[in-house]
Design an enzyme around this catalytic site. Structure first.
Site, short mmCIF file in Angstrom:
data_model
loop_
_atom_site.label_atom_id
_atom_site.label_comp_id
_atom_site.label_asym_id
_atom_site.label_seq_id
_atom_site.Cartn_x
_atom_site.Cartn_y
_atom_site.Cartn_z
N GLY A 48 0.83 -1.19 0.00
CA GLY A 48 0.00 0.00 0.00
C GLY A 48 0.87 1.24 0.00
CD GLN A 53 3.46 5.68 2.63
OE1 GLN A 53 2.43 5.16 2.27
NE2 GLN A 53 4.50 4.99 3.09
CB CYS A 93 5.62 2.25 7.36
SG CYS A 93 5.07 3.69 6.43
CG LEU A 94 6.96 0.92 1.33
CD1 LEU A 94 6.49 1.15 -0.11
CD2 LEU A 94 8.00 -0.17 1.38
CG HIS A 135 -0.14 1.13 7.44
ND1 HIS A 135 0.89 0.64 8.23
CD2 HIS A 135 0.45 2.00 6.57
CE1 HIS A 135 2.03 1.20 7.84
NE2 HIS A 135 1.80 2.03 6.84
CD GLU A 136 -1.08 2.38 2.95
OE1 GLU A 136 -0.65 3.54 2.85
OE2 GLU A 136 -0.32 1.40 3.13
CG HIS A 139 0.60 6.70 5.60
ND1 HIS A 139 1.75 7.20 6.16
CD2 HIS A 139 0.84 5.38 5.38
CE1 HIS A 139 2.64 6.23 6.28
NE2 HIS A 139 2.11 5.11 5.83
#
Ligand code: NI
Length: 170
Positions: A48, A53, A93-94, A135-136, A139
């Site tokens: 995701g 991000q 997380c990226l 999670h997304e 963000h």
């Protein structure tokens, strides 16, 4: 917005700590942004990615649990409502590379969003998909897994968090 300049952002970038703004019009720049986000997500083997991000403060994220381009799903101006019990599982997380930490999420949720063609859709989710949605959604609300960490996790990961704070991107 210059899509070519979009790069993955790392904690503690300010764009990751702010509530993102609604997408007002789904135009070519949004479609290009989604293409770029898809590239970033797949290159980094993520499931995701949210627009902040990629450095863009908009309420938009993409998910592909299968990590394939064909299965990328786009969520514009989404709302996520959670239900049921909480469950704890390890997340990465990226934008917070080198950190994996247990995060409590609801086992189930419902997402309502607009797709790239402007159509509204709703889905019920559970398991990993429900976790990724939450999670997304975090963000675009300006939260990362760091915001969700307890004191112990912050101590365990202090070196890596410090390195990121010092700008030592991977
Ligand atoms: Ni993330």
């Amino acid at each position: 917005m210059d899509i070519e300049k979009c790069r993955i952002t790392y904690y503690p970038a300010q764009v990751l700590a702010e509530r993102a703004q609604p997408v007002e019009k789904i135009d070519d720049s949004i479609r290009q942004l989604v293409e770029k986000m898809t590239d970033i997500m797949l290159e980094n083997k993520g499931v995701g990615l949210a627009a902040p991000q990629a450095g863009v403060p908009l309420r938009l994220f993409i998910i592909s649990i299968e990590q394939t381009k064909e299965n990328v799903k786009v969520y514009i101006n989404p709302t996520v409502t959670t239900t049921g019990e909480l469950d704890s599982a390890e997340e990465g997380c990226l934008s917070v590379p080198g950190v994996a930490t247990k995060v409590r999420r609801y086992k189930k949720c419902k997402v309502t969003a607009t797709d790239l063609d402007g159509g509204e859709f709703s889905e019920e989710a559970e398991g990993l998909y429900a976790r990724v949605l939450q999670h997304e959604y975090d963000h675009i609300e300006g939260l990362t897994i760091v915001s969700r960490m307890g004191q112990t996790a912050r101590i365990i990961h202090r070196r890596q968090l410090k390195a990121l704070q010092n700008g030592n991107d991977p």
